[in-house]
Scaffold this motif. Structure first.
Motif, PDB file in Angstrom:
ATOM      1  N   GLU D  28       0.840  -1.389   0.103  1.00  0.00           N
ATOM      2  CA  GLU D  28      -0.131  -0.055  -0.015  1.00  0.00           C
ATOM      3  C   GLU D  28       0.841   1.431   0.079  1.00  0.00           C
ATOM      4  OE1 GLU D  28      -4.106   1.402   1.957  1.00  0.00           O
ATOM      5  OE2 GLU D  28      -2.703   0.833   3.458  1.00  0.00           O
ATOM      6  N   HIS D  29       1.937   1.301   0.675  1.00  0.00           N
ATOM      7  CA  HIS D  29       2.847   2.359   0.721  1.00  0.00           C
ATOM      8  C   HIS D  29       3.304   2.666  -0.519  1.00  0.00           C
ATOM      9  CE1 HIS D  29       4.290   2.574   5.315  1.00  0.00           C
ATOM     10  NE2 HIS D  29       2.890   2.710   5.278  1.00  0.00           N
ATOM     11  N   LYS D  30       3.931   1.667  -1.241  1.00  0.00           N
ATOM     12  CA  LYS D  30       4.567   2.043  -2.551  1.00  0.00           C
ATOM     13  C   LYS D  30       3.405   2.281  -3.556  1.00  0.00           C
ATOM     14  CE  LYS D  30       7.895   2.397  -0.866  1.00  0.00           C
ATOM     15  NZ  LYS D  30       8.587   3.477  -0.815  1.00  0.00           N
ATOM     16  N   ALA D  31       2.525   1.458  -3.629  1.00  0.00           N
ATOM     17  CA  ALA D  31       1.440   1.586  -4.599  1.00  0.00           C
ATOM     18  C   ALA D  31       0.842   2.769  -4.516  1.00  0.00           C
ATOM     19  CB  ALA D  31       0.519   0.503  -4.599  1.00  0.00           C
ATOM     20  N   MET D  32       0.507   3.244  -3.357  1.00  0.00           N
ATOM     21  CA  MET D  32      -0.278   4.597  -3.324  1.00  0.00           C
ATOM     22  C   MET D  32       0.741   5.796  -3.613  1.00  0.00           C
ATOM     23  SD  MET D  32      -2.282   4.473   0.070  1.00  0.00           S
ATOM     24  CE  MET D  32      -2.730   6.448   0.163  1.00  0.00           C
ATOM     25  N   ALA D  33       1.912   5.501  -3.283  1.00  0.00           N
ATOM     26  CA  ALA D  33       2.914   6.537  -3.375  1.00  0.00           C
ATOM     27  C   ALA D  33       3.003   6.847  -4.977  1.00  0.00           C
ATOM     28  CB  ALA D  33       4.357   6.182  -3.000  1.00  0.00           C
ATOM     29  N   HIS D  34       3.284   5.722  -5.730  1.00  0.00           N
ATOM     30  CA  HIS D  34       3.327   5.946  -7.252  1.00  0.00           C
ATOM     31  C   HIS D  34       2.240   6.331  -7.790  1.00  0.00           C
ATOM     32  CE1 HIS D  34       7.281   4.346  -7.349  1.00  0.00           C
ATOM     33  NE2 HIS D  34       7.177   3.392  -6.686  1.00  0.00           N
ATOM     34  N   MET D  35       1.063   5.697  -7.273  1.00  0.00           N
ATOM     35  CA  MET D  35      -0.325   6.390  -7.905  1.00  0.00           C
ATOM     36  C   MET D  35      -0.699   7.921  -7.786  1.00  0.00           C
ATOM     37  SD  MET D  35      -2.864   3.484  -7.006  1.00  0.00           S
ATOM     38  CE  MET D  35      -2.666   1.922  -7.961  1.00  0.00           C
ATOM     39  N   GLN D  36       0.036   8.401  -6.707  1.00  0.00           N
ATOM     40  CA  GLN D  36      -0.002   9.936  -6.289  1.00  0.00           C
ATOM     41  C   GLN D  36       1.349  10.543  -6.892  1.00  0.00           C
ATOM     42  OE1 GLN D  36      -0.914   9.409  -2.162  1.00  0.00           O
ATOM     43  NE2 GLN D  36      -3.304   9.147  -2.520  1.00  0.00           N
ATOM     44  N   SER D  37       1.888   9.906  -7.597  1.00  0.00           N
ATOM     45  CA  SER D  37       3.065  10.528  -7.949  1.00  0.00           C
ATOM     46  C   SER D  37       3.959  11.197  -7.028  1.00  0.00           C
ATOM     47  CB  SER D  37       2.836  11.709  -9.127  1.00  0.00           C
ATOM     48  OG  SER D  37       1.965  11.137 -10.257  1.00  0.00           O
ATOM     49  N   ARG D  38       4.245  10.478  -6.127  1.00  0.00           N
ATOM     50  CA  ARG D  38       5.345  10.698  -4.954  1.00  0.00           C
ATOM     51  C   ARG D  38       6.017   9.612  -4.690  1.00  0.00           C
ATOM     52  NH1 ARG D  38       3.002   9.227  -0.056  1.00  0.00           N
ATOM     53  NH2 ARG D  38       1.121   8.444  -0.307  1.00  0.00           N
ATOM     54  N   LEU D  39       6.993   9.852  -4.044  1.00  0.00           N
ATOM     55  CA  LEU D  39       7.953   8.831  -3.762  1.00  0.00           C
ATOM     56  C   LEU D  39       7.732   7.960  -2.367  1.00  0.00           C
ATOM     57  CD1 LEU D  39      11.434  10.236  -4.517  1.00  0.00           C
ATOM     58  CD2 LEU D  39      10.241   8.635  -5.869  1.00  0.00           C
ATOM     59  N   GLY D  40       7.262   8.694  -1.493  1.00  0.00           N
ATOM     60  CA  GLY D  40       7.064   7.890  -0.094  1.00  0.00           C
ATOM     61  C   GLY D  40       8.279   7.856   0.417  1.00  0.00           C
ATOM     62  N   PRO D  41       8.310   7.107   1.772  1.00  0.00           N
ATOM     63  CA  PRO D  41       9.490   7.212   2.505  1.00  0.00           C
ATOM     64  C   PRO D  41      10.638   6.100   1.706  1.00  0.00           C
ATOM     65  CG  PRO D  41       7.675   5.919   3.605  1.00  0.00           C
ATOM     66  CD  PRO D  41       7.140   6.693   2.687  1.00  0.00           C
ATOM     67  N   MET D  42      11.771   6.591   1.577  1.00  0.00           N
ATOM     68  CA  MET D  42      12.703   5.857   0.883  1.00  0.00           C
ATOM     69  C   MET D  42      13.959   5.282   1.311  1.00  0.00           C
ATOM     70  SD  MET D  42      11.649   5.652  -2.370  1.00  0.00           S
ATOM     71  CE  MET D  42      12.951   5.522  -3.638  1.00  0.00           C
ATOM     72  N   HIS D  43      14.117   5.788   2.767  1.00  0.00           N
ATOM     73  CA  HIS D  43      15.257   5.649   3.453  1.00  0.00           C
ATOM     74  C   HIS D  43      15.466   4.321   4.293  1.00  0.00           C
ATOM     75  CE1 HIS D  43      16.396   9.542   1.963  1.00  0.00           C
ATOM     76  NE2 HIS D  43      15.230  10.016   2.325  1.00  0.00           N
ATOM     77  N   ALA D  44      14.704   4.297   4.905  1.00  0.00           N
ATOM     78  CA  ALA D  44      14.788   3.082   6.147  1.00  0.00           C
ATOM     79  C   ALA D  44      14.914   1.703   5.354  1.00  0.00           C
ATOM     80  CB  ALA D  44      13.413   2.848   6.897  1.00  0.00           C
ATOM     81  N   GLY D  45      16.287   1.153   5.704  1.00  0.00           N
ATOM     82  CA  GLY D  45      16.510  -0.140   5.181  1.00  0.00           C
ATOM     83  C   GLY D  45      17.017   0.045   3.709  1.00  0.00           C
ATOM     84  N   PHE D  47      16.730  -0.250   0.185  1.00  0.00           N
ATOM     85  CA  PHE D  47      16.060  -0.321  -0.988  1.00  0.00           C
ATOM     86  C   PHE D  47      14.611   0.134  -0.738  1.00  0.00           C
ATOM     87  CE2 PHE D  47      13.360  -3.074  -3.808  1.00  0.00           C
ATOM     88  CZ  PHE D  47      14.019  -2.483  -4.939  1.00  0.00           C
ATOM     89  N   HIS D  48      14.114   1.230  -1.692  1.00  0.00           N
ATOM     90  CA  HIS D  48      12.829   1.798  -1.746  1.00  0.00           C
ATOM     91  C   HIS D  48      12.217   1.723  -0.130  1.00  0.00           C
ATOM     92  CE1 HIS D  48      11.844   2.468  -5.749  1.00  0.00           C
ATOM     93  NE2 HIS D  48      13.000   1.582  -6.065  1.00  0.00           N
ATOM     94  N   GLY D  49      12.986   1.813   0.811  1.00  0.00           N
ATOM     95  CA  GLY D  49      12.583   2.081   2.161  1.00  0.00           C
ATOM     96  C   GLY D  49      11.806   0.818   2.657  1.00  0.00           C
ATOM     97  N   TRP D  50      12.516  -0.484   2.350  1.00  0.00           N
ATOM     98  CA  TRP D  50      11.741  -1.619   2.727  1.00  0.00           C
ATOM     99  C   TRP D  50      11.304  -1.827   4.034  1.00  0.00           C
ATOM    100  CZ3 TRP D  50      13.929  -5.144   5.844  1.00  0.00           C
ATOM    101  CH2 TRP D  50      15.220  -5.123   6.061  1.00  0.00           C
ATOM    102  N   ALA D  51      12.285  -1.196   5.002  1.00  0.00           N
ATOM    103  CA  ALA D  51      12.162  -1.323   6.525  1.00  0.00           C
ATOM    104  C   ALA D  51      11.158  -0.162   6.993  1.00  0.00           C
ATOM    105  CB  ALA D  51      13.541  -1.538   7.083  1.00  0.00           C
ATOM    106  N   GLN D  52      10.771   0.482   6.237  1.00  0.00           N
ATOM    107  CA  GLN D  52       9.809   1.612   6.827  1.00  0.00           C
ATOM    108  C   GLN D  52       8.911   1.083   7.953  1.00  0.00           C
ATOM    109  OE1 GLN D  52      10.302   5.106   6.611  1.00  0.00           O
ATOM    110  NE2 GLN D  52       8.741   5.120   8.313  1.00  0.00           N
ATOM    111  N   LEU D  53       8.209   0.112   7.633  1.00  0.00           N
ATOM    112  CA  LEU D  53       6.970  -0.555   8.396  1.00  0.00           C
ATOM    113  C   LEU D  53       7.683  -1.148   9.759  1.00  0.00           C
ATOM    114  CD1 LEU D  53       4.547  -2.556   6.186  1.00  0.00           C
ATOM    115  CD2 LEU D  53       4.224  -0.487   7.475  1.00  0.00           C
ATOM    116  N   ILE D  54       8.783  -1.648   9.780  1.00  0.00           N
ATOM    117  CA  ILE D  54       9.260  -2.303  10.980  1.00  0.00           C
ATOM    118  C   ILE D  54       9.773  -1.236  11.580  1.00  0.00           C
ATOM    119  CG2 ILE D  54      11.436  -3.401  11.722  1.00  0.00           C
ATOM    120  CD1 ILE D  54      11.466  -5.068   9.154  1.00  0.00           C
ATOM    121  N   ALA D  55      10.249   0.062  11.154  1.00  0.00           N
ATOM    122  CA  ALA D  55      10.611   1.154  11.848  1.00  0.00           C
ATOM    123  C   ALA D  55       9.429   1.806  12.564  1.00  0.00           C
ATOM    124  CB  ALA D  55      11.430   2.205  10.755  1.00  0.00           C
ATOM    125  N   ASP D  56       8.400   1.808  11.881  1.00  0.00           N
ATOM    126  CA  ASP D  56       6.964   2.251  12.361  1.00  0.00           C
ATOM    127  C   ASP D  56       6.916   1.332  13.574  1.00  0.00           C
ATOM    128  OD1 ASP D  56       6.684   4.089  10.397  1.00  0.00           O
ATOM    129  OD2 ASP D  56       5.160   3.089   9.239  1.00  0.00           O
TER     130      ASP D  56
END
Lengths: 494, 105, 512, 319, 166
Positions: D28-45, D47-56
């Motif tokens: 959802e994070h990624k798909a929404m980000a792309h659909m809304q033409s934004r990147l979303g969180p990209m730093h955690a972990g 590659f494409h911020g894969w660890a963002q949820l864990i960080a959350d």
């Protein structure tokens, strides 16, 4: 002639229904003639029935009505019921005729006559029913019309009196119903003829005793036996003349008739157990009534109390359980019906003229003011006190006589004592009636206002009763001959 | 594993329900207690049905009906409670009664 | 759900189930009519037509069952599941079912008639009222034919649930709502108790079919728990028929509900309750008669005594009728209380059940009549809400026909001629009870009859008394109510002369 | 059923319960980000911020647990568990592949629907216990929504059960054939939509409409308990998608190698549906609460009834 | 308790687990022989067995929640202040109590649901046996009647304006 039996009930019933459903305007003026016609037809029918009976043919209607409860529409007359049927038909007809006079015209005649006819249906039904439940139903049918007659057309205090009347009687009926049902269930049939033939065979002693207690207890309220009598004086005092006549003349007989017809023959062991009690209560009633009458100042009340005494004699006769005693009781029954009916008519006549039945207010001089009416009062009073040659004599005399020789299983000594006390009661009766005559009939009239003497209509109405008193008194066999055979048949030869 | 557990549980539920019905004064709580009792019934029925291996499945059928009955009772019951609440909030019952008496006498 | 592979499809005898089905269909139609054409007159006509249709079907059914001398059974256990046991049909239309179904139907139709003027005059919603009423009657018509506990429970609830709503239907009347709540809570709790009892019985007997329960449940083989279950079922039914001491809800509810609804409570609901009670006790729990019969006898004695004694003191018409109906329930119960000794005497069982049923039928007629008159007086006449007995003074003088009819109903209730139907009913009860060897109960019945007489009589006397000086005049008689009164009078007169059809043994068929 | 076997099944279900929702969330994070033409969180972990949820998750776990002063403390604390656990229990009966199911109940469908309904109770409890007007409103709305959409859900499920003649989920998959897509299509859409509504996913997120009532029932929640509600939402997506897959899309049935690759087909379908869920969130505006009810009662319920009737008729005609 | 001769003696009329030889409830297959015994085992395994797994999973889940909360308690700070504990109303001081009176329409929703969803209970047993041999068009027609009644309810509610929410 079974049709006569059915007509006996159907004619007054039809009359009542016609009056109930007919429009008010039409019935307002024709109610009384219709009533007279219906009652007269019934009387004719009863006479025809009697003639038939005298010729030796027996009527018997027997049809299933409600198999579920074993109720059969079983009617018949025999020597015991025939005199009562005649008495009922006669008194009712006389009442209907009496009402025709403008002075006695009731308010709302349509309803009144309809009730009168219903009353007749119930009374006649009680006497001709040969099924226990049918007897009960007819017994009950009488209550409501009588209640309505007292409550709707009575004098002062009519509502409490009427209520007292119906409640007392209903308590009795309830108890009686249990007794009747008990007998019916235990014996497996409700047919009085069959049950009487068995004479208690097949019924255990307990059933007989309990059944007799319940049935006789219920009837005792109606008779009324002392100490269950207290409704009677009030009811008589409050009731209109016609109501009083029928109440005393017929309704009380239904109780004693029930004893003779049901309680004694069907439950002989119970009867034997309780007969002394009945006898004692009857004699107590005689004495009590005599004393009470001495203290009465109201004419109507006095006649009412005297009824309790007379019924005491009837009870005494029945309690001997002998053919003589029961014959005496039945005779006394008829005699009392005729005499007391006459007396209540007379009291009603006095009340119409003087507006009161209080002896103190009447003041005396009846014979002087209205000679024919006064003479008839004297006649009624001496008949009531049992002057030999008049109807009152035979029944009560025979009853006392029978008490000297009660049935074998009964305590003879007790009955001798009872007979003695009853004799004292007869003296009391004479005493209070003579006192009454002295206070009301003789002497000087209090006011000089001329009073109308007995009218022709009144004469016509009352003369049959006078004739009956004379006939029964001079020729008692006319009644006893009819009853005796039936009594012996009913009791088995004793 | 016997029949004892479910039946005893049902009995306990039923007893709690009875207690609630008798002890509570709040209509809704009484209703809830009744539901508890019906739950006990359902449990009993299903247990017996399974245990008996009743080929006609009568127990389960009645259990279904009990569920529906329970629901219907809740529906009607809450409607009445709601109505009562409204009436009490808007018109006091006492004054209503008093007016009726006045007309009659 | 995971039954054997054999088919469990049951044949359906459409004629047998036609009356309740037609009623249910009529209820639905009424609801839709109300939804699309909300006119009170149209709705009421539709409902009456539905009831008439059901009545016709019931008559056809009656002719068939009574004429053919053979009861119609349907929804039977398929042969594959039956084993060696009895036939086990869920729905058996026998004379018993025909008679009580007919009574329920007639009483329901009468209640509908009584309600028509009230619906027009007040804000009673017509569609809902007719729908609920028809539904309740459908349950009451189906119930006497039920032969398994599931059917009986469902039918009983089908009668009860709409009635709760009916009682509360006068939405702006606080009293109505309160009485509905009282009744609802009591009734629902009693249902739960009964269901718990049923679940125990089911567990111990292994079947819901009454005939199978009868075979399985005999005191020699069943544990004491069965007795507990049976007593719980009895308690549940005690509430339904408002027998003392489970009667407390009745007076408030009768007084608070619309008159037509009170009539439903007093007749339809009670007929259904008694039908269920008879079926369950006699057909299902017969073996345990020595356990429950004494309890029923005590309930009967308590009901009539308490009902009559309290009724003596009532000054309100509906309350008086409520207490009187409690007392009358005692009379209906009395023969059932004498069933203890029915084990070896099938003819005694027949007689006692017939007495109970006969009384019930006559009770239904006379009570319907009484409520019809109360509906005429009550709440239709402005300024006279019909709840006070003195409001009836002079009725016989201004409305002789209604007055005499009412006096007749009261005489029937009292069991006094000319109300011979009531008298015969009482005689039958006394006779049956004596026959069952319960003399003491018969005496209590007799004594209570006399007590009851007093208040019925006192009421009847008021009818003939001159009207109170300040009493308002009675309104005009509306045709629907006149019809209801006429039907009740006709029925009672007929039964007074010829009560045999009602009192004769309406044999119960266990299996079909 | 041995001890080991039992343990294995439990562990498998539990692991699926912990991982699949996270995957959906990440998607959802990624798909929404792309659909809304934004990147979303990209730093955690990386590659494409894969660890963002864990960080959350870690962040949530460290936050303070605040209970409002007037709240009903016990219920307030328990509500997240009530919201979460039903989804865990439903996962137990969902088959992944042929024979690959933790528990094959013969009334699996009934069980799933029954347990699913409990989840909403968590929202209602939360809404009531918070002693907060927004929360109460949210709880009410969420209950109302559940009630409106439960009926079409159950009716279409019944339609499937009718088509398959069984309530067992594996049985339903076994009876499935591709043309079901046609004659159960309406049912599938109704079921899916109703399922979304039960989860309060947009466009059916009236109960948690932030512009009106902050976060609805969850307004007063913080920290781990709030995270549990979030987890419940994603677990719910997994469950609803999985149920739709099993009931309407043939579960493990794929173009080839059902026996071996059944689990793959199932997962593919589930995630495809989950993607649709996300897609809907970005595409549709939120429905008003009256529109919500209207959709349920005036569209979905009649359609579901029609679907049920259609299924019955076709079954009879075919047999 | 005195026992008479047991007259009925078959599996059909008496529940198989009921043994007539002793007082009280005893769950045995004494009278029914080995087949009933087998059924009893099947009962325990099949009935409780499958749901035992559900129960175990519930325990696992509850354990997970409990452990999480316990761990959370160790990890998180706990410094409540009155401001924090006040109900949240977008930064304003809360007015009135936390529990407001709710609108009656929620009750109507509940009612509708109650009626229809519970009716749907009957659909599932029907749906599963519907296809079995012997059931057919008649069974279908019966269910149409049922659905028709439900539909009539919806129509009624719609006409009465229950389905309008504004």
């Amino acid at each position: 002639m079974n049709v006569l039996l059915v007509l006996l009930l159907a004619v007054p019933l039809a009359g009542a229904l016609v009056l109930l459903v007919s429009p008010r305007g039409w019935a307002q003026h024709r109610a009384l003639p219709v009533g007279l016609a219906a009652t007269a037809l019934t009387l004719l029918d009863a006479v025809a029935l009697a003639v038939h009976y005298a010729r030796g043919s027996r009527s018997d209607v027997d049809a299933a009505w409600i198999p579920a409860i074993g109720l059969r529409f079983h009617l018949g007359v025999d020597g015991i019921s025939l005199p009562l049927v005649l008495l009922t038909a006669l008194l009712t007809t006389l009442c209907a005729a009496y009402l025709l006079r403008s002075a006695a015209r009731p308010a709302r005649p349509q309803a009144f006559v309809a009730l009168l006819l219903l009353l007749e249906v119930g009374m006649l039904g009680t006497f001709v029913a040969l099924d226990l439940l049918l007897f009960f139903v007819a017994f009950e049918i009488v209550l409501v019309p009588m209640y309505a007659v007292i409550a709707g057309w009575g004098g002062a205090d009519r509502r409490p009196s009427a209520r007292q009347f119906i409640l007392y009687t209903l308590v009795g009926s309830g108890v009686m119903l249990v007794g009747l049902v008990l007998v019916g269930v235990a014996a497996g049939t409700l047919d009085m003829v069959v049950l009487a033939q068995r004479g208690g065979a097949g019924l255990s002693h307990t059933v007989q005793v309990v059944g007799f207690l319940a049935i006789a207890g219920g009837l005792a309220v109606k008779i009324p036996v002392w100490p269950l009598h207290s409704w009677l004086p009030d009811a008589h005092t409050a009731a209109p003349t016609v109501g009083s006549v029928l109440l005393a003349g017929v309704l009380l007989k239904m109780g004693t008739y029930g004893l003779v017809r049901i309680a004694v023959p069907i439950l002989p062991e119970g009867a034997a157990a309780f007969a002394p009690v009945l006898g004692v209560l009857g004699v107590v009633g005689i004495v009590y009534a005599g004393l009470a009458c001495l203290g009465q100042s109201n004419l109507k009340r006095l006649v009412a109390f005297s009824s309790i005494g007379h019924m005491g004699f009837v009870l005494l006769g029945i309690s001997t359980l002998t053919a003589v005693g029961i014959n005496a009781a039945l005779f006394a029954n008829i005699a009392h019906g005729v005499i007391t009916g006459l007396l209540f008519f007379l009291v009603g006549g006095i009340s119409e003229r003087y507006g009161s039945t209080d002896m103190g207010r009447l003041g005396g001089g009846l014979l002087a003011a209205t000679p024919r009416l006064g003479a008839l009062v004297v006649f009624g009073a001496v008949a009531s006190l049992g002057l030999p040659g008049l109807a009152g004599f035979w029944g009560e005399g025979l009853a006392v006589l029978a008490a000297f020789r009660p049935a074998a299983e009964l305590p003879g000594g007790l009955y001798v004592a009872l007979a003695a006390v009853a004799g004292v009661g007869m003296v009391l009766t004479a005493a209070y009636l003579l006192v009454m005559l002295r206070r009301v009939v003789y002497g000087v009239p209090r006011s000089s206002v001329p009073m109308p003497d007995m009218s022709r209509a009144e004469l016509l109405t009352w003369s049959p009763l006078v004739a009956a008193v004379l006939v029964a008194g001079l020729w008692p066999a006319v009644v006893l001959g009819v009853t005796d055979g039936a009594v012996r048949a009913l009791l088995g030869v004793r | 594993m016997g029949i004892a557990y479910p039946t005893v549980l049902a009995a306990v539920l039923f007893a709690i329900g009875i207690y609630g019905v008798l002890a509570r004064r709040n209509a809704v709580l009484i209703l809830m207690s009744v539901e508890l009792m019906l739950g006990a019934v359902t449990l009993n029925l299903v247990t017996f049905d399974a245990l008996l291996g009743d080929p006609s499945r009568s127990g389960q059928v009645l259990a279904l009906f009990v569920i529906v009955i329970a629901a219907a009772e809740v529906g009607v019951g809450l409607a009445i409670v709601l109505l009562l609440f409204r009436n009490r909030a808007s018109i006091s019952v006492d004054t209503l009664d008093g007016r009726g008496e006045a007309v009659r006498r | 759900m995971t039954g054997p592979a054999t088919t469990a499809v049951q044949g359906v005898d459409l004629l047998a189930i036609a009356p309740p089905m037609l009623l249910a269909a009529a209820a639905l139609v009424v609801l839709l009519v109300e939804a699309f054409r909300p006119a009170a007159r149209l709705v009421a006509t539709t409902a009456l037509a539905g009831a008439g249709l059901a009545l016709a079907a019931e008559l056809v059914l009656a002719a068939d069952v009574l004429g053919g001398g053979r009861s119609r059974a349907t929804f039977c256990l398929p042969a594959a599941l039956r084993g060696t046991g009895p036939a086990s049909c869920s729905y058996v239309v026998d004379p018993f079912a025909v008679l009580l179904g007919l009574v329920a139907l007639l009483a329901g139709a009468a209640a509908l008639l009584l309600a028509v003027p009230e619906i027009r005059r007040t804000r009673l919603p017509a569609g809902e009222f007719c729908f609920l009423l028809l539904t309740a009657v459908a349950g009451a018509v189906a119930l006497p034919a039920g032969r398994d506990l599931v059917t009986l429970v469902v039918c009983l609830e089908l009668v009860s649930l709409p009635v709760f709503a009916l009682v509360a239907l006068r939405r702006y009347d606080g009293r109505s709502t309160e009485s509905a709540l009282t009744m609802f809570l009591v009734s629902v709790a009693s249902t739960a108790v009964m269901l718990y009892g049923i679940s125990l019985v089911y567990g111990l007997a292994g079947s819901m079919y009454l005939d199978r329960i009868a075979v399985a449940l005999n005191p020699a083989a069943a544990p004491p728990a069965a007795a507990v279950g049976i007593v719980l079922v009895l308690v549940g039914f005690g509430f339904k028929v408002s027998a003392v001491p489970f009667h407390t809800w009745a007076p408030d509810t009768y007084a608070g509900a619309p008159v037509a609804v009170a009539a439903v409570l007093a007749v339809v609901s009670k007929v259904a309750g008694f039908a269920g009670l008879v079926l369950v006790l006699v057909l299902g729990f017969g073996g345990f008669a020595p356990v429950w019969a004494p309890l029923v006898a005590v309930l009967a004695a308590a009901s009539m005594t308490v009902g009559n004694l309290v009724a003596l003191r009532q000054r309100g018409a509906l309350r008086l009728l409520a207490w009187s109906s409690i007392a009358q329930a005692g009379y209906v119960l009395a023969p059932l209380g004498a069933l203890a000794g029915m084990a070896g005497r099938p003819e005694l069982r027949e007689e006692l059940v017939a007495a109970s049923v006969g009384y019930l039928v006559i009770y239904a007629l006379m009570t319907t009549g009484a409520f019809a008159v109360v509906a005429f007086i009550g709440r239709i006449t402005p300024g006279n809400d019909g709840t006070d007995l003195d409001g009836y003074r002079g009725l016989a003088r201004t409305h002789p026909v209604v007055g005499v009819a009412f006096a007749f109903f009261l005489a029937c209730l009292a069991g006094l001629p000319p109300g011979l139907a009531g008298l015969f009913a009482k005689v039958v009860v006394v006779r049956a009870v004596v026959d069952g060897g319960h003399g003491w109960l018969a005496v209590i019945v007799a004594v209570n009859t006399v007590i009851g007489l007093y208040y019925y009589l006192a009421w009847a006397v008021r009818l003939f008394a001159p009207p109170a000086a300040d009493g308002a005049a009675f309104g005009a008689l509306r045709r629907p109510i006149a019809v209801a009164i006429a039907v009740a009078v006709a029925g009672l007169v007929l039964l007074s002369v010829f009560p045999e059809p009602v009192l004769a043994g309406w044999s119960l068929t266990g299996t079909g | 059923m041995g001890l080991l076997d039992t343990g294995l099944r439990l562990v498998a279900v539990f692991v699926a319960f912990l991982t699949l929702p996270l995957l959906v969330g990440q998607m959802e994070h990624k798909a929404m980000a792309h659909m809304q033409s934004r990147l979303g969180p990209m730093h955690a972990g990386g590659f494409h911020g894969w660890a963002q949820l864990i960080a959350d998750g870690v962040k949530f776990a460290q936050k303070e647990h605040v209970v409002p002063e007037h709240a009903d403390r016990t219920i307030f604390s328990l509500a997240p568990a009530v919201a979460l656990l039903p989804y865990l229990l439903v996962l137990l009966v969902i088959p992944l592949g042929p024979g690959l199911v933790a528990l094959d109940l013969d009334i699996g469908l009934f069980y799933a629907l029954a347990v699913l309904g409990v989840g909403v109770l968590g929202s209602v409890m939360a809404g009531w216990a918070s002693a907060n007007k927004y929360a109460l409103l949210g709880g009410m709305r969420s209950a109302a929504q559940l009630m409106a959409y439960e009926l079409p859900l159950v009716l279409t499920a019944a339609s499937v059960a009718l088509a398959a003649g069984t309530l067992s989920l594996t049985g339903i998959i076994g009876a499935w054939s591709p043309w079901w897509l046609l004659w159960q299509g309406t049912g599938a859409v109704i079921f899916f939509v109703a399922g979304l509504a039960e989860l309060h996913r947009p466009p059916f997120d009236m109960p948690v409409a932030d512009a009106e009532i902050i976060m609805g029932p969850y307004t007063e929640y913080t920290g781990l308990r709030f995270a549990f509600f979030l987890l419940a939402e994603y677990a719910g997506i997994v469950v609803v998608c999985a149920l739709t897959t099993v009931l309407f899309l043939g579960g493990w049935r794929g173009p080839f190698l059902d026996a071996q690759l059944g689990w793959l087909w199932t997962l593919l379908k589930v995630f495809a549906l989950a993607f649709v869920v996300v897609w809907l969130r970005t595409s549709y505006p939120r429905l008003r609460s009256d529109q919500l009810q209207k959709l349920a009662w005036q569209v979905l319920v009649p359609l579901a009834l029609a679907q049920l009737a259609l299924t019955g008729v076709i079954r009879v005609v075919m047999s | 308790m005195v026992r008479g001769e047991v007259s009925i003696d078959s599996c059909v009329s008496r529940p198989p687990w009921w043994s007539g030889t002793q007082d009280g409830l005893r769950f045995s297959a004494g009278r029914c022989g080995p087949s009933c015994l087998g059924r009893r085992d099947a009962f325990v395994d099949g009935y409780f067995g499958s749901y035992a797994l559900v129960g175990l999973l519930l325990v696992v889940g509850a354990g997970f929640v409990a452990v999480s909360f316990a761990a959370n308690r160790l990890l998180r700070p706990h410094r409540p202040t009155p401001e924090k504990r006040r109900g949240y109303e977008c930064g304003l001081d809360p007015a009135g109590g936390g529990w407001a009176q709710s609108h009656v329409r929620y009750y109507v929703f509940a009612f509708l649901y109650l009626i229809f969803a519970v009716d749907a209970v009957f659909l599932f047993p029907w749906a599963t046996v519907f296809a079995r041999p012997g059931f057919g068009a008649v069974t279908l027609a019966e269910m149409f009647v049922f659905l028709g009644i439900v539909a009539a309810g919806v129509v009624y509610a719609w006409r009465k304006g229950v389905l309008t929410w504004v």
